[in-house]
Design a protein around this motif. Structure first.
Motif, PDB file in Angstrom:
ATOM      1  N   HIS A  67       0.792  -1.232   0.000  1.00 56.70           N
ATOM      2  CA  HIS A  67       0.000   0.000   0.000  1.00 56.70           C
ATOM      3  C   HIS A  67       0.825   1.283   0.000  1.00 56.70           C
ATOM      4  O   HIS A  67       0.273   2.348   0.266  1.00 56.70           O
ATOM      5  CB  HIS A  67      -0.940   0.007   1.204  1.00 56.70           C
ATOM      6  N   MET A 487     -19.632   9.365   3.873  1.00 55.40           N
ATOM      7  CA  MET A 487     -20.232   9.225   2.541  1.00 55.40           C
ATOM      8  C   MET A 487     -21.669   8.772   2.743  1.00 55.40           C
ATOM      9  O   MET A 487     -21.928   7.884   3.555  1.00 55.40           O
ATOM     10  CB  MET A 487     -19.481   8.158   1.734  1.00 55.40           C
ATOM     11  N   THR A 490     -23.582   4.704   1.229  1.00 56.96           N
ATOM     12  CA  THR A 490     -22.570   3.808   0.644  1.00 56.96           C
ATOM     13  C   THR A 490     -23.240   2.470   0.352  1.00 56.96           C
ATOM     14  O   THR A 490     -23.687   1.768   1.264  1.00 56.96           O
ATOM     15  CB  THR A 490     -21.388   3.634   1.622  1.00 56.96           C
ATOM     16  N   ASP A 492     -22.553  -0.565  -1.102  1.00 56.76           N
ATOM     17  CA  ASP A 492     -22.115  -1.937  -0.801  1.00 56.76           C
ATOM     18  C   ASP A 492     -22.333  -2.262   0.676  1.00 56.76           C
ATOM     19  O   ASP A 492     -22.513  -3.424   1.043  1.00 56.76           O
ATOM     20  CB  ASP A 492     -20.632  -2.126  -1.172  1.00 56.76           C
ATOM     21  N   HIS A 547     -20.888   4.094  -5.784  1.00 56.87           N
ATOM     22  CA  HIS A 547     -20.461   3.639  -4.445  1.00 56.87           C
ATOM     23  C   HIS A 547     -21.274   4.332  -3.357  1.00 56.87           C
ATOM     24  O   HIS A 547     -21.701   3.715  -2.393  1.00 56.87           O
ATOM     25  CB  HIS A 547     -18.965   3.951  -4.266  1.00 56.87           C
ATOM     26  N   TYR A 563     -16.185   8.664  -2.599  1.00 57.52           N
ATOM     27  CA  TYR A 563     -15.118   7.671  -2.368  1.00 57.52           C
ATOM     28  C   TYR A 563     -14.168   7.658  -3.560  1.00 57.52           C
ATOM     29  O   TYR A 563     -14.598   7.425  -4.699  1.00 57.52           O
ATOM     30  CB  TYR A 563     -15.803   6.320  -2.207  1.00 57.52           C
ATOM     31  N   ILE A 565     -10.948   6.031  -3.299  1.00 54.62           N
ATOM     32  CA  ILE A 565      -9.854   5.069  -3.083  1.00 54.62           C
ATOM     33  C   ILE A 565      -9.725   4.176  -4.330  1.00 54.62           C
ATOM     34  O   ILE A 565      -8.645   4.006  -4.872  1.00 54.62           O
ATOM     35  CB  ILE A 565     -10.112   4.208  -1.826  1.00 54.62           C
ATOM     36  N   THR A 629     -16.751  -4.828  -1.635  1.00 59.62           N
ATOM     37  CA  THR A 629     -16.864  -4.157  -0.329  1.00 59.62           C
ATOM     38  C   THR A 629     -15.650  -4.389   0.572  1.00 59.62           C
ATOM     39  O   THR A 629     -15.304  -3.530   1.393  1.00 59.62           O
ATOM     40  CB  THR A 629     -18.186  -4.554   0.381  1.00 59.62           C
ATOM     41  N   VAL A 764      -5.241  -6.302   4.998  1.00 55.83           N
ATOM     42  CA  VAL A 764      -5.616  -5.504   6.172  1.00 55.83           C
ATOM     43  C   VAL A 764      -7.055  -5.756   6.626  1.00 55.83           C
ATOM     44  O   VAL A 764      -7.454  -5.276   7.679  1.00 55.83           O
ATOM     45  CB  VAL A 764      -5.444  -3.990   5.894  1.00 55.83           C
ATOM     46  N   GLU A 813     -17.135  -0.500  12.335  1.00 52.84           N
ATOM     47  CA  GLU A 813     -17.132  -1.423  11.206  1.00 52.84           C
ATOM     48  C   GLU A 813     -16.404  -2.702  11.606  1.00 52.84           C
ATOM     49  O   GLU A 813     -16.875  -3.801  11.304  1.00 52.84           O
ATOM     50  CB  GLU A 813     -16.415  -0.747  10.022  1.00 52.84           C
ATOM     51  N   ARG A 822     -11.762  -0.269  13.845  1.00 53.96           N
ATOM     52  CA  ARG A 822     -11.753   0.642  12.695  1.00 53.96           C
ATOM     53  C   ARG A 822     -13.147   1.203  12.449  1.00 53.96           C
ATOM     54  O   ARG A 822     -14.124   0.470  12.440  1.00 53.96           O
ATOM     55  CB  ARG A 822     -11.258  -0.095  11.442  1.00 53.96           C
ATOM     56  N   TYR A 826     -20.817   2.950  12.704  1.00 49.47           N
ATOM     57  CA  TYR A 826     -20.828   2.514  11.306  1.00 49.47           C
ATOM     58  C   TYR A 826     -22.196   1.953  10.917  1.00 49.47           C
ATOM     59  O   TYR A 826     -22.931   1.424  11.749  1.00 49.47           O
ATOM     60  CB  TYR A 826     -19.745   1.439  11.151  1.00 49.47           C
TER      61      TYR A 826
HETATM   62  C1  LIG Z   1       3.131   3.500   3.553  1.00 50.05           C
HETATM   63  C2  LIG Z   1       2.110   3.442   4.610  1.00 50.05           C
HETATM   64  C3  LIG Z   1       2.645   3.270   5.958  1.00 50.05           C
HETATM   65  C4  LIG Z   1       1.106   2.366   4.293  1.00 50.05           C
HETATM   66  C5  LIG Z   1      -0.160   2.651   4.960  1.00 50.05           C
HETATM   67  C6  LIG Z   1      -1.229   1.807   4.415  1.00 50.05           C
HETATM   68  C7  LIG Z   1      -2.554   2.408   4.710  1.00 50.05           C
HETATM   69  C8  LIG Z   1      -2.571   3.824   4.208  1.00 50.05           C
HETATM   70  C9  LIG Z   1      -3.650   1.586   4.097  1.00 50.05           C
HETATM   71  C10 LIG Z   1      -3.615   0.127   4.523  1.00 50.05           C
HETATM   72  C11 LIG Z   1      -5.054  -0.355   4.600  1.00 50.05           C
HETATM   73  C12 LIG Z   1      -5.837   0.731   4.016  1.00 50.05           C
HETATM   74  C13 LIG Z   1      -7.318   0.839   4.328  1.00 50.05           C
HETATM   75  C14 LIG Z   1      -8.105  -0.353   3.926  1.00 50.05           C
HETATM   76  C15 LIG Z   1      -9.576  -0.118   3.979  1.00 50.05           C
HETATM   77  C16 LIG Z   1     -10.163   1.083   3.983  1.00 50.05           C
HETATM   78  C17 LIG Z   1     -11.654   1.228   4.015  1.00 50.05           C
HETATM   79  C18 LIG Z   1     -12.181   2.217   3.014  1.00 50.05           C
HETATM   80  O1  LIG Z   1     -13.516   2.631   3.010  1.00 50.05           O
HETATM   81  C19 LIG Z   1     -14.705   1.873   3.138  1.00 50.05           C
HETATM   82  O2  LIG Z   1     -14.403   0.629   3.658  1.00 50.05           O
HETATM   83  C20 LIG Z   1     -15.398  -0.330   3.703  1.00 50.05           C
HETATM   84  C21 LIG Z   1     -14.753  -1.557   4.263  1.00 50.05           C
HETATM   85  O3  LIG Z   1     -14.446  -1.374   5.610  1.00 50.05           O
HETATM   86  C22 LIG Z   1     -15.987  -0.537   2.334  1.00 50.05           C
HETATM   87  O4  LIG Z   1     -16.928  -1.569   2.385  1.00 50.05           O
HETATM   88  C23 LIG Z   1     -16.583   0.763   1.867  1.00 50.05           C
HETATM   89  O5  LIG Z   1     -17.138   0.640   0.591  1.00 50.05           O
HETATM   90  C24 LIG Z   1     -15.520   1.843   1.853  1.00 50.05           C
HETATM   91  O6  LIG Z   1     -16.120   3.090   1.642  1.00 50.05           O
HETATM   92  C25 LIG Z   1     -11.406   3.479   3.070  1.00 50.05           C
HETATM   93  C26 LIG Z   1      -9.945   3.265   2.993  1.00 50.05           C
HETATM   94  C27 LIG Z   1      -9.371   2.280   3.949  1.00 50.05           C
HETATM   95  C28 LIG Z   1      -9.486   2.827   5.357  1.00 50.05           C
HETATM   96  C29 LIG Z   1      -7.888   2.028   3.591  1.00 50.05           C
HETATM   97  C30 LIG Z   1      -7.082   3.259   3.786  1.00 50.05           C
HETATM   98  C31 LIG Z   1      -5.583   3.064   3.621  1.00 50.05           C
HETATM   99  C32 LIG Z   1      -5.045   1.948   4.418  1.00 50.05           C
HETATM  100  C33 LIG Z   1      -5.158   2.210   5.882  1.00 50.05           C
END
Ligand SMILES: CC(C)CCC[C@@H](C)[C@H]1CC[C@H]2[C@@H]3CC=C4C[C@@H](O[C@@H]5O[C@H](CO)[C@@H](O)[C@H](O)[C@H]5O)CC[C@]4(C)[C@H]3CC[C@]12C
Length: 866
Positions: A67, A487, A490, A492, A547, A563, A565, A629, A764, A813, A822, A826
């Protein structure tokens, strides 16, 4: 007694109950008419375990490497958002909310804003501007009791265990060992035994969150009914004082233009009086109102303004002198100002009496962060848009026999002639998780005359109606993915949470579907950077489900997909989740117009989805990234989760094709279903469960707790009740591995488990527990007759969140086995209502074919006032 326990208070399955939340309670008093079921905690309780939010440092080395790109891109985006645009990011990974183990049931109905009180009585979480949260305890917002005997004050106490550094002229530090809090949302009770006084106060707090009621449920009000029990041999005069300060503890509270005034409103033979606190803010001005019902032998008095700074002794002395406040007439202009209202009554020896307060707020017109459009809140339909409604709101609410309505909600859970009596923890989970329907940053507005829900493709051109009847009549509804994941709707995640809406406010569930359908046919070709892939692509593509419908700090509905990401146009679950919800809703509501309106949209999204079947075997493939999701858990090729959703969608498309009499469509989906099912079994079934994916990676045979999600929806839609040996075998494997081999079987189901019994730590999210997923899994188990397994799985989550981690009214969540959680507060855990549907369905298999099935499922619509 709790049916899951034997006489030693030990669960049948050997688990020792963790419910020690009342262990510090020293009084024997149990309050007035406090129900048995619910979440109960002594005010002196301290949670031992202190968890931390998930941060970058919690990511394993291999996941950090995976990541790094996202991390850097997010950092750049975050800097621009916060430092250049001066806006709040839709997810702030650097400023996750620390855990505060303080929250209780929120005040207010649905979509008019919420004010959360903590379980110790504090006013501590504010959402008056739609979707935007402010976490601040306002110290001066309190209830204070004054006892008088023979014309002398004998006791005056702020009903708070706090000892703040301000307001030193007040008597703080009530002893928490003598009080407890009990929540069964939308009601909550606090029982205060007054040490040495032989008096017990029970405060019942009620908010209007009423199933199938689309009027009273929208009101931004709450009542506090104080029951006073005097066990002395002499009479007492008892006053309760309610103090409120303008604002929400925000720095903007000090900006000028606030003013207070007393009011008195009498109509239909009933009167209320109190104080109005006018907030003349440039954005979203509103009036807060504290009111009391005038009744014979009750004396209502007020203080229009007091300064909540310094010792504030004059207010204290005002009350202590004669148990009443000075009640000046006229207005008061100040920037930082409090108002106080006292109600007094006499309570004869060995007797009881009641006092009633109301808190209302009136913010009829709202703008979101972009301030481009004005929206009108739903309750204005009944109380007007002028901003002068708070006296009428409090008058109406005092007269409203709310208890009868709220009882119906409680009744709905019990009135299902269960084969198994429902355990106490479950009733608490079912009602208390419902807080998120109101406190999910929820906004409920009127559809403006010029709005076009159809996305520009009007029905006359084969699209949706511009103003669908259900949206026009019942308004537009949006709730956040989470208070920290800002958001709206959402999708999903709403898939799981939607059970609460479809069972309790089905018109709102359909309204959300019309909005999503309208967005499906729209596109936004603006190219933007997606942070995970680092690639530019359009914000919204045509014929795919979005989304989310936007960020409240921007212009939701107008600009979707906050969103960024991933580019979710390629997500595999969103389109399928739309189709599955449509059919489930049609099954439950028997709404044919809805079916006819949604059918073309379902066809369009299924066409888009078909592109993911690259090899033409009738089964879709995932694209080798986290394209669903579980957006941090990579999937490659056909997978249990998306493959299962796909087959279930094909199944309901066949059903809908028959309903709309399209034989051609039926044949097409039937053929895909037959071929896809064969491919699914061949590629993924391993004799015990469906493999996570078919990538052939080392970890592709992980056991995913959510692998039966498609089948769950079929069951919730009255389908799939034949012999499903493979599903039952898979559920058994999930129970043995993801539930019982994880954390001693006490924390629900981990998302991913290796067949050898260790959590899948490859991503993760695979070693997280998602509470909402576990409730959905429990529902699936119940549908399949695995009642004990389902209850056991869900109980682990409930007890972990509500009893061990101190996360009441902020269910996150996710949590891991140790240390972290986390995304607090939620949406997904609302899926606990799917368990209720499963319980009711499995008990009432005699289903009428053409009537509305919601009534049959124990959610009586006869109570509806609308
Ligand atoms: C170089 C750095 C030290 C590396 C750091 C890594 C981190 C920045 C990332 C590692 C894991 C990432 C997170 C994984 C999941 C996420 C959830 C997401 O949003 C919503 O999540 C729901 C699932 O829980 C999903 O069903 C929904 O549709 C989404 O809207 C948002 C991002 C994140 C938190 C993601 C962020 C980056 C990391 C922490």
């Amino acid at each position: 007694t709790d049916s899951c326990k034997d006489s030693q208070n030990t669960c049948k399955w050997g688990e020792k109950s963790t419910a020690d939340l009342m262990s510090r309670y020293v009084s024997k008093e149990m309050g007035y008419e406090v129900p048995k079921e619910g979440w109960r905690i002594c005010l002196a309780h301290e949670f031992k375990e202190k968890r931390k939010p998930f941060q970058a440092k919690d990511v394993s080395l291999s996941n950090v490497l995976e990541h790094v790109g996202l991390g850097i891109r997010y950092l750049k985006w975050w800097y621009k958002k916060t430092q250049v645009e001066k806006k709040a990011p839709f997810i702030d990974m650097f400023r996750a909310q620390p855990l505060r183990q303080i929250y209780g049931a929120p005040l207010g109905g649905i979509g008019g804003g919420t004010i959360t009180r903590g379980w110790r009585g504090e006013f501590c979480r504010w959402q008056l501007n739609p979707g935007m949260y402010h976490y601040k305890t306002v110290t001066a917002n309190q209830f204070t009791v004054c006892l008088r005997r023979g014309g002398q004050t004998v006791y005056q106490q702020v009903l708070s265990v706090e000892r703040p550094p301000t307001l030193q002229g007040w008597n703080w530090g009530y002893c928490g060992e003598y009080a407890f809090y009990h929540a069964l949302y939308p009601r909550a009770w606090t029982v205060y035994h007054l040490p040495g006084q032989n008096v017990t106060l029970t405060c019942r707090q009620v908010s209007p969150v009423i199933p199938h009621d689309y009027q009273d449920s929208s009101l931004p009000v709450a009542v506090f009914v104080w029951d006073i029990e005097n066990k002395n041999d002499y009479a007492l005069d008892v006053s309760i004082m309610f103090t409120m300060v303008n604002g929400s503890g925000h720095k903007d509270d000090k900006s000028g233009g606030h003013w207070n005034e007393p009011f008195h409103l009498e109509k239909e033979g009933e009167a209320v009086s109190g104080v109005l606190l006018h907030h003349c803010t440039t954005v979203n001005p509103y009036t807060l109102c504290i009111a009391a019902r005038e009744q014979p032998d009750r004396e209502v008095s007020h203080q229009t303004a007091f300064s909540p700074k310094g010792t504030c002794s004059s207010l204290w002395s005002d009350l202590i002198t004669d148990g009443r406040l000075d009640s000046p007439t006229g207005q008061c202009l100040k920037t930082k100002v409090g108002a106080a209202l006292a109600v007094g009554c006499s309570v004869p020896a060995q007797s009881r009496n009641t006092l009633e307060f109301c808190l209302a707020w009136d913010m009829p017109k709202i703008t979101f962060g972009s301030r481009e459009r004005e929206h009108i809140r739903r309750y204005t339909r009944y109380f007007g848009t002028k901003g002068d409604a708070s006296p009428s709101l409090s008058h109406y609410f005092h007269l409203f026999i709310i208890e009868d309505f709220v009882r119906v909600l409680a009744f709905s859970a019990y009135d299902c002639s269960p084969q198994h009596s429902l355990p106490s923890w479950y009733k608490s989970a079912l009602f208390n998780e419902l807080y998120f329907v109101a406190d999910g940053g929820t906004v409920w507005t009127e559809l403006s005359e010029d709005a076009d829900v159809s996305g520009g493709v009007r029905s006359e051109n084969g699209g949706l109606p511009a103003q669908p009847a259900v949206v026009k009549e019942y308004g537009r509804f949006a709730y956040l993915e989470g208070q920290e994941y800002r958001m709206y709707n959402t999708y999903d995640v709403h898939f799981y949470a939607s059970f609460a809406l479809i069972m309790l406010w089905p018109k709102l569930a359909l309204s959300v579907q019309y909005d999503i359908a309208g967005s499906v046919v729209q596109q936004d070709p603006t190219e933007r950077l997606h942070l995970m892939s680092g690639r530019y692509s359009p914000v919204k593509s045509k014929n795919v489900v979005p989304h989310d419908i936007g960020d409240p700090d921007d212009e939701p509905w107008q600009r979707v997909n906050a969103y960024l990401i991933h580019d979710t146009a390629d997500w595999k679950d969103l389109n399928l989740k739309f189709v599955l919800q449509v059919y489930r809703d049609v099954h439950l509501t028997q709404d044919n117009q809805y079916l006819r309106d949604m059918w073309p949209v379902c066809q369009a999204v299924m066409e888009s989805e078909l592109k993911f079947d690259l090899d033409g075997d009738g089964l879709i493939e995932n694209s080798g990234y986290a394209d669903q999701t579980y957006d941090g858990w990579t999937v490659t090729g056909p997978s249990a989760y998306c493959g299962g959703l796909w087959l279930a969608s094909l199944c309901v498309m066949c059903k809908m094709a028959r309903l709309v009499e399209s034989e051609e469509s039926y044949q097409r989906y039937r053929d895909l279903l037959d071929r896809g099912s064969a491919a699914f079994d061949k590629l993924l079934w391993n004799g015990k469960y469906y493999n996570y994916d078919s990538s052939g990676r080392d970890l592709s045979n992980s056991v995913m707790s959510d692998q039966c999600a498609g089948h769950w929806f079929l069951r919730a839609s009255g389908l799939g009740d034949g012999e499903y040996q493979k599903i039952q075998t898979a559920l058994k494997s999930i129970f043995d591995l993801n539930v019982m081999s994880f954390a001693g079987g006490q924390m629900g189901a981990v998302n991913g488990m290796r067949p050898e019994g260790v959590p899948d730590r490859s991503s993760v999210q695979s070693d997280e527990v998602w509470i909402g997923v576990v409730y959905g899994l429990a529902a699936t188990m119940i549908h399949e007759g695995m009642w004990e397994e389902g209850m056991r799985s869900a109980e682990g989550c409930y007890r972990t969140v509500w009893e061990r981690l101190g996360m009441a009214f902020q269910t996150p969540e996710a949590y891991c086995e140790k240390g972290i959680y986390r995304s607090l507060a939620y949406m997904r855990p609302l899926s606990v209502w799917a368990m209720q549907l499963a319980l009711n369905t499995s008990q009432k298999s005699q289903t009428p074919s053409s009537t509305n099935r919601l009534a049959m499922y124990g959610v009586s619509q006869a109570v509806s006032k609308s």
